[in-house]
Design a protein around this motif. Structure first.
Motif, mmCIF file in Angstrom:
data_model
loop_
_atom_site.group_PDB
_atom_site.id
_atom_site.type_symbol
_atom_site.label_atom_id
_atom_site.label_comp_id
_atom_site.label_asym_id
_atom_site.label_seq_id
_atom_site.Cartn_x
_atom_site.Cartn_y
_atom_site.Cartn_z
ATOM 1 N N VAL A 220 0.869 -1.172 0.000
ATOM 2 C CA VAL A 220 0.000 0.000 0.000
ATOM 3 C C VAL A 220 0.910 1.227 0.000
ATOM 4 O O VAL A 220 1.778 1.367 0.859
ATOM 5 C CB VAL A 220 -0.919 0.025 1.232
ATOM 6 N N VAL A 221 0.722 2.117 -0.965
ATOM 7 C CA VAL A 221 1.663 3.232 -1.134
ATOM 8 C C VAL A 221 1.026 4.602 -0.979
ATOM 9 O O VAL A 221 1.690 5.619 -1.184
ATOM 10 C CB VAL A 221 2.379 3.142 -2.506
ATOM 11 N N SER A 222 -0.224 4.656 -0.589
ATOM 12 C CA SER A 222 -0.842 5.943 -0.260
ATOM 13 C C SER A 222 -2.026 5.700 0.659
ATOM 14 O O SER A 222 -2.541 4.580 0.759
ATOM 15 C CB SER A 222 -1.284 6.709 -1.516
ATOM 16 N N ALA A 223 -2.465 6.762 1.321
ATOM 17 C CA ALA A 223 -3.514 6.634 2.330
ATOM 18 C C ALA A 223 -4.848 6.194 1.743
ATOM 19 O O ALA A 223 -5.711 5.692 2.475
ATOM 20 C CB ALA A 223 -3.680 7.961 3.070
ATOM 21 N N ASP A 224 -5.034 6.389 0.433
ATOM 22 C CA ASP A 224 -6.293 5.975 -0.191
ATOM 23 C C ASP A 224 -6.293 4.501 -0.600
ATOM 24 O O ASP A 224 -7.227 4.025 -1.230
ATOM 25 C CB ASP A 224 -6.623 6.860 -1.392
ATOM 26 N N GLY A 225 -5.214 3.792 -0.232
ATOM 27 C CA GLY A 225 -5.147 2.367 -0.531
ATOM 28 C C GLY A 225 -4.535 2.019 -1.867
ATOM 29 O O GLY A 225 -4.556 0.850 -2.267
ATOM 30 N N TRP A 226 -3.963 2.997 -2.550
ATOM 31 C CA TRP A 226 -3.331 2.706 -3.836
ATOM 32 C C TRP A 226 -2.217 1.688 -3.652
ATOM 33 O O TRP A 226 -1.453 1.754 -2.697
ATOM 34 C CB TRP A 226 -2.784 3.988 -4.447
ATOM 35 N N LEU A 227 -2.124 0.750 -4.581
ATOM 36 C CA LEU A 227 -1.180 -0.356 -4.464
ATOM 37 C C LEU A 227 -0.091 -0.262 -5.525
ATOM 38 O O LEU A 227 -0.338 0.175 -6.653
ATOM 39 C CB LEU A 227 -1.918 -1.687 -4.624
ATOM 40 N N ALA A 228 1.098 -0.717 -5.168
ATOM 41 C CA ALA A 228 2.205 -0.784 -6.118
ATOM 42 C C ALA A 228 2.074 -2.086 -6.905
ATOM 43 O O ALA A 228 2.807 -3.056 -6.692
ATOM 44 C CB ALA A 228 3.537 -0.721 -5.389
ATOM 45 N N LEU A 229 1.142 -2.114 -7.828
ATOM 46 C CA LEU A 229 0.810 -3.336 -8.564
ATOM 47 C C LEU A 229 1.741 -3.559 -9.747
ATOM 48 O O LEU A 229 2.146 -2.614 -10.420
ATOM 49 C CB LEU A 229 -0.628 -3.254 -9.093
ATOM 50 N N PRO A 230 2.057 -4.831 -10.034
ATOM 51 C CA PRO A 230 2.741 -5.129 -11.296
ATOM 52 C C PRO A 230 1.807 -4.865 -12.471
ATOM 53 O O PRO A 230 0.583 -4.782 -12.304
ATOM 54 C CB PRO A 230 3.082 -6.618 -11.166
ATOM 55 N N ALA A 231 2.387 -4.739 -13.647
ATOM 56 C CA ALA A 231 1.597 -4.339 -14.815
ATOM 57 C C ALA A 231 0.565 -5.379 -15.223
ATOM 58 O O ALA A 231 -0.535 -5.039 -15.665
ATOM 59 C CB ALA A 231 2.536 -4.055 -15.988
ATOM 60 N N ASP A 232 0.885 -6.662 -15.065
ATOM 61 C CA ASP A 232 0.000 -7.734 -15.538
ATOM 62 C C ASP A 232 -0.376 -8.637 -14.373
ATOM 63 O O ASP A 232 0.477 -9.317 -13.803
ATOM 64 C CB ASP A 232 0.705 -8.540 -16.628
ATOM 65 N N LEU A 233 -1.650 -8.652 -14.038
ATOM 66 C CA LEU A 233 -2.125 -9.488 -12.931
ATOM 67 C C LEU A 233 -2.687 -10.822 -13.421
ATOM 68 O O LEU A 233 -3.084 -11.650 -12.602
ATOM 69 C CB LEU A 233 -3.205 -8.740 -12.142
ATOM 70 N N ALA A 234 -2.709 -11.036 -14.725
ATOM 71 C CA ALA A 234 -3.343 -12.236 -15.279
ATOM 72 C C ALA A 234 -2.787 -13.540 -14.725
ATOM 73 O O ALA A 234 -3.548 -14.494 -14.528
ATOM 74 C CB ALA A 234 -3.241 -12.213 -16.803
ATOM 75 N N PRO A 235 -1.468 -13.654 -14.459
ATOM 76 C CA PRO A 235 -0.963 -14.951 -13.974
ATOM 77 C C PRO A 235 -1.293 -15.265 -12.525
ATOM 78 O O PRO A 235 -0.974 -16.357 -12.045
ATOM 79 C CB PRO A 235 0.567 -14.811 -14.141
ATOM 80 N N LEU A 236 -1.926 -14.338 -11.812
ATOM 81 C CA LEU A 236 -2.034 -14.455 -10.357
ATOM 82 C C LEU A 236 -3.317 -15.126 -9.899
ATOM 83 O O LEU A 236 -4.401 -14.886 -10.441
ATOM 84 C CB LEU A 236 -1.943 -13.072 -9.716
ATOM 85 N N ASP A 237 -3.174 -15.936 -8.855
ATOM 86 C CA ASP A 237 -4.326 -16.502 -8.163
ATOM 87 C C ASP A 237 -4.748 -15.635 -6.980
ATOM 88 O O ASP A 237 -5.862 -15.773 -6.479
ATOM 89 C CB ASP A 237 -3.986 -17.902 -7.633
ATOM 90 N N ALA A 238 -3.854 -14.766 -6.507
ATOM 91 C CA ALA A 238 -4.144 -13.946 -5.333
ATOM 92 C C ALA A 238 -3.161 -12.792 -5.251
ATOM 93 O O ALA A 238 -2.098 -12.800 -5.872
ATOM 94 C CB ALA A 238 -4.065 -14.785 -4.052
ATOM 95 N N LEU A 239 -3.536 -11.781 -4.463
ATOM 96 C CA LEU A 239 -2.652 -10.686 -4.087
ATOM 97 C C LEU A 239 -2.515 -10.689 -2.572
ATOM 98 O O LEU A 239 -3.508 -10.821 -1.852
ATOM 99 C CB LEU A 239 -3.214 -9.331 -4.527
ATOM 100 N N SER A 240 -1.297 -10.553 -2.097
ATOM 101 C CA SER A 240 -1.036 -10.427 -0.666
ATOM 102 C C SER A 240 -0.693 -8.961 -0.398
ATOM 103 O O SER A 240 0.316 -8.454 -0.896
ATOM 104 C CB SER A 240 0.116 -11.340 -0.248
ATOM 105 N N VAL A 241 -1.536 -8.284 0.354
ATOM 106 C CA VAL A 241 -1.416 -6.836 0.576
ATOM 107 C C VAL A 241 -0.635 -6.570 1.854
ATOM 108 O O VAL A 241 -0.992 -7.079 2.925
ATOM 109 C CB VAL A 241 -2.808 -6.189 0.655
ATOM 110 N N ALA A 242 0.423 -5.769 1.739
ATOM 111 C CA ALA A 242 1.259 -5.445 2.890
ATOM 112 C C ALA A 242 1.273 -3.937 3.129
ATOM 113 O O ALA A 242 1.204 -3.150 2.182
ATOM 114 C CB ALA A 242 2.683 -5.945 2.668
#
Length: 248
Positions: free
Chosen positions: A92-114
């Motif tokens: 999480v990189v801002s107070a509004d919950g914005w995430l430092a996401l990789p460009a392509d999420l297609a290969p993922l089964d889940a995201l682990s938010v830290a």
């Protein structure tokens, strides 16, 4: 642990939402923060008697190895009866919950938010900066707890728009700044639990980070939140090896 399957916890919710020690929901590999190859990690998990693991290497917008990472996990699935999930750990990189996401999420089964730093507006304060503000009287412990929970809530909500979501090492930042998680009130835990249920998110109980505490784990269980063991292992030998989790 051997090959036996253990379930602990439960409280008012019962064993369906207890910690299943045959699962490791957060392991690292040599693709990022870990030291060992995917196949080595899988072999170690088999030896520990696990039935499922989730790979959750740290990733961000500049990550280029995600296709190779996902392919390595897919290949490993042919060599084991364990369930292998592909995830990444994102900040999480801002107070509004914005995430430092990789460009392509297609290969993922889940995201682990830290939440490894404390988001305040457009800034993210490192633990040492939070400690300095506490020491200087610019912040109070309750304020840190409120901001931390708010960031986790917003991060989970955003992540859940894309793929199933896990909350990594919740409240661990408190220990890094010298605070006990007793500063997290029952109302804040209830807010976190409500957000988890709304997002369909599970909460990782981290072996490496010793977080959250048994008090918070029990409150989450009582609020019908699913909690999962997570070694946060950086070495294969640490996968599925529980000490803190057994005490919880």
């Amino acid at each position: 642990m051997g090959t036996e399957r253990e379930v602990i916890g439960g409280g008012a919710v019962g064993t369906a939402r207890a910690l299943n020690l045959a699962v490791d929901a957060h392991v690292h590999t040599g693709f990022a923060a870990g030291r060992d190859a995917v196949g080595v990690v899988v072999s170690a998990a088999d030896q520990a008697g696990l039935t499922a693991i989730t790979f959750a290497d740290q990733a961000g917008p500049d990550t280029t190895w995600l296709p190779a990472y996902a392919a390595a996990v897919r290949r490993a699935r042919h060599r084991t009866e364990m369930t292998l999930r592909v995830a990444v750990e994102v900040e999480v990189v801002s107070a509004d919950g914005w995430l430092a996401l990789p460009a392509d999420l297609a290969p993922l089964d889940a995201l682990s938010v830290a939440v490894s730093g404390l988001p305040i507006g457009d800034d993210v304060l490192a633990p040492r900066e939070v400690r300095a503000r506490l020491d200087g009287g610019l912040m109070v412990p309750g304020q840190v707890a409120e901001l931390l929970v708010a960031a986790a809530v917003r991060g989970m909500e955003r992540a859940s728009r894309y793929v199933p979501t896990q909350l990594a090492r919740p409240l661990a930042l408190l220990g890094q700044v010298g605070l006990d998680d007793s500063v997290v009130t029952a109302a804040l835990v209830a807010e976190l639990a409500t957000a988890c249920r709304a997002a369909g998110a599970v909460v990782e109980v981290s072996e490496a980070w010793r977080s959250p505490s048994s008090r918070v784990v029990q409150m989450l269980l009582d609020a019908a939140v699913t909690v999962v063991p997570a070694s946060d292992a950086r070495y294969a030998a640490e996968v599925g090896r529980w000490q803190y989790l057994r005490r919880v």
